[in-house]
Scaffold this motif. Structure first.
Motif, PDB file in Angstrom:
ATOM      1  N   ALA A  31       0.839  -1.210   0.000  1.00  0.00           N
ATOM      2  CA  ALA A  31       0.000   0.000   0.000  1.00  0.00           C
ATOM      3  C   ALA A  31       0.869   1.254   0.000  1.00  0.00           C
ATOM      4  N   HIS A  32       1.928   1.242   0.794  1.00  0.00           N
ATOM      5  CA  HIS A  32       2.817   2.414   0.845  1.00  0.00           C
ATOM      6  C   HIS A  32       3.521   2.618  -0.494  1.00  0.00           C
ATOM      7  N   LEU A  33       3.902   1.510  -1.164  1.00  0.00           N
ATOM      8  CA  LEU A  33       4.534   1.642  -2.486  1.00  0.00           C
ATOM      9  C   LEU A  33       3.539   2.240  -3.484  1.00  0.00           C
ATOM     10  N   CYS A  34       2.271   1.815  -3.425  1.00  0.00           N
ATOM     11  CA  CYS A  34       1.247   2.400  -4.306  1.00  0.00           C
ATOM     12  C   CYS A  34       1.103   3.890  -4.011  1.00  0.00           C
ATOM     13  N   TYR A  35       1.110   4.237  -2.734  1.00  0.00           N
ATOM     14  CA  TYR A  35       0.987   5.652  -2.353  1.00  0.00           C
ATOM     15  C   TYR A  35       2.181   6.461  -2.881  1.00  0.00           C
ATOM     16  N   GLU A  36       3.389   5.926  -2.668  1.00  0.00           N
ATOM     17  CA  GLU A  36       4.594   6.662  -3.068  1.00  0.00           C
ATOM     18  C   GLU A  36       4.653   6.878  -4.576  1.00  0.00           C
ATOM     19  N   ARG A  37       4.030   5.981  -5.345  1.00  0.00           N
ATOM     20  CA  ARG A  37       4.028   6.110  -6.814  1.00  0.00           C
ATOM     21  C   ARG A  37       2.875   6.968  -7.321  1.00  0.00           C
ATOM     22  N   GLY A  38       2.017   7.442  -6.415  1.00  0.00           N
ATOM     23  CA  GLY A  38       0.868   8.245  -6.846  1.00  0.00           C
ATOM     24  C   GLY A  38      -0.283   7.410  -7.356  1.00  0.00           C
ATOM     25  N   TRP A  39      -0.307   6.109  -7.013  1.00  0.00           N
ATOM     26  CA  TRP A  39      -1.390   5.233  -7.467  1.00  0.00           C
ATOM     27  C   TRP A  39      -2.528   5.181  -6.449  1.00  0.00           C
ATOM     28  N   SER A  40      -2.282   5.665  -5.247  1.00  0.00           N
ATOM     29  CA  SER A  40      -3.335   5.643  -4.211  1.00  0.00           C
ATOM     30  C   SER A  40      -3.136   6.822  -3.260  1.00  0.00           C
ATOM     31  N   TRP A  41      -3.026   7.986  -3.843  1.00  0.00           N
ATOM     32  CA  TRP A  41      -2.859   9.182  -3.028  1.00  0.00           C
ATOM     33  C   TRP A  41      -4.102   9.429  -2.175  1.00  0.00           C
ATOM     34  N   GLY A  42      -3.888  10.076  -1.046  1.00  0.00           N
ATOM     35  CA  GLY A  42      -5.004  10.355  -0.141  1.00  0.00           C
ATOM     36  C   GLY A  42      -5.626   9.059   0.351  1.00  0.00           C
ATOM     37  N   THR A  43      -6.950   8.986   0.240  1.00  0.00           N
ATOM     38  CA  THR A  43      -7.639   7.780   0.714  1.00  0.00           C
ATOM     39  C   THR A  43      -7.932   6.798  -0.419  1.00  0.00           C
ATOM     40  N   ALA A  44      -7.447   7.098  -1.635  1.00  0.00           N
ATOM     41  CA  ALA A  44      -7.723   6.212  -2.773  1.00  0.00           C
ATOM     42  C   ALA A  44      -7.057   4.852  -2.568  1.00  0.00           C
ATOM     43  N   GLY A  45      -7.639   3.822  -3.178  1.00  0.00           N
ATOM     44  CA  GLY A  45      -7.085   2.480  -3.107  1.00  0.00           C
ATOM     45  C   GLY A  45      -7.575   1.740  -1.873  1.00  0.00           C
ATOM     46  N   ASN A  46      -7.568   0.421  -1.950  1.00  0.00           N
ATOM     47  CA  ASN A  46      -7.901  -0.398  -0.788  1.00  0.00           C
ATOM     48  C   ASN A  46      -7.247  -1.764  -0.930  1.00  0.00           C
ATOM     49  N   PHE A  47      -7.058  -2.428   0.208  1.00  0.00           N
ATOM     50  CA  PHE A  47      -6.183  -3.596   0.284  1.00  0.00           C
ATOM     51  C   PHE A  47      -6.794  -4.606   1.253  1.00  0.00           C
ATOM     52  N   SER A  48      -6.648  -5.893   0.943  1.00  0.00           N
ATOM     53  CA  SER A  48      -7.223  -6.894   1.851  1.00  0.00           C
ATOM     54  C   SER A  48      -6.442  -8.191   1.796  1.00  0.00           C
TER      55      SER A  48
END
Ligand SMILES: [Zn+2]
Length: 213
Positions: A31-48
């Protein structure tokens, strides 16, 4: 048995097993890698993560993905879809899609959902993504670059429609790659481990970027 073991055994609420704790840490890293790449900025994206005893460990709703930690995940009953966590956190609004994937795909041990920009742009005006000639296709199940990889794109869904979509997602479960793609929105990918699922997300984003879709 030490005091922590005793506390755990008296806890009426579900807790991740030692292995699940390790996998949740790996999922947070994804999730942090997605955030750092701009793929899940803010609250976007979800993981399970698929848990034991018929549970899903789902990332919480409205949580900044750069600050997600393994203790924030909400326990969801796989069959009923109802929360079983004591934390008061709500599961992601897109949890029904994760649940639909776990119910249909026995090999799905974890689900990564993000909004990679090249994929989002490529799907705005397409009903399918078709690739050939790319070495990267091997990362998504092709035997080699000569095989054609074709993935249907689902219409996007409002948050309110996600429960209904989970009941009718079958036509959009890719027969070639472990993913569902929503138009102008992003992809849900699944694998046996968080890093395997993240790798599939990287591969589809790379294909969209390199084909300049
Ligand atoms: Zn999304």
């Amino acid at each position: 048995m030490d005091i922590d073991d005793l506390k755990e055994s008296y806890n009426p609420f579900p807790a991740p097993s030692p292995l699940e704790k390790v996998l949740l840490e790996e999922l947070v890293r994804a999730a942090h890698l997605c955030y750092e790449r701009g793929w899940s900025w803010g609250t976007a994206g979800n993981f399970s993560l698929r848990g034991s005893n018929g549970l899903i460990w789902q990332s919480p709703s409205g949580f900044h993905k750069g600050a997600l930690d393994s203790k924030s995940f909400v326990a969801i009953d796989l069959i009923s879809g109802l929360p079983r966590s004591p934390t008061g956190q709500k599961a992601s609004l897109e949890m029904p899609v994760h649940r639909g994937i776990y119910l249909r795909c026995k090999g799905a041990k974890c689900v990564v959902h993000a909004h990679p920009p090249s994929l989002v742009k490529a799907t705005l005006n397409r009903d399918s993504l078709v690739f050939s000639g790319h070495e990267m296709q091997k990362n998504l199940g092709c035997s080699d670059h000569t095989q054609v990889l074709s993935i249907d794109v689902s219409p996007n869904q409002t948050p309110e429609a996600m429960v209904d979509f989970a009941d009718r997602m079958d036509p959009y479960l890719s027969r070639q790659a472990s993913m569902i793609i929503l138009k102008g929105h992003g992809a849900y990918v699944w694998g046996e481990t968080p890093l395997q699922a993240l790798g599939y997300m990287e591969a589809i984003e790379y294909l969209c970027l390199s084909q300049n879709l």
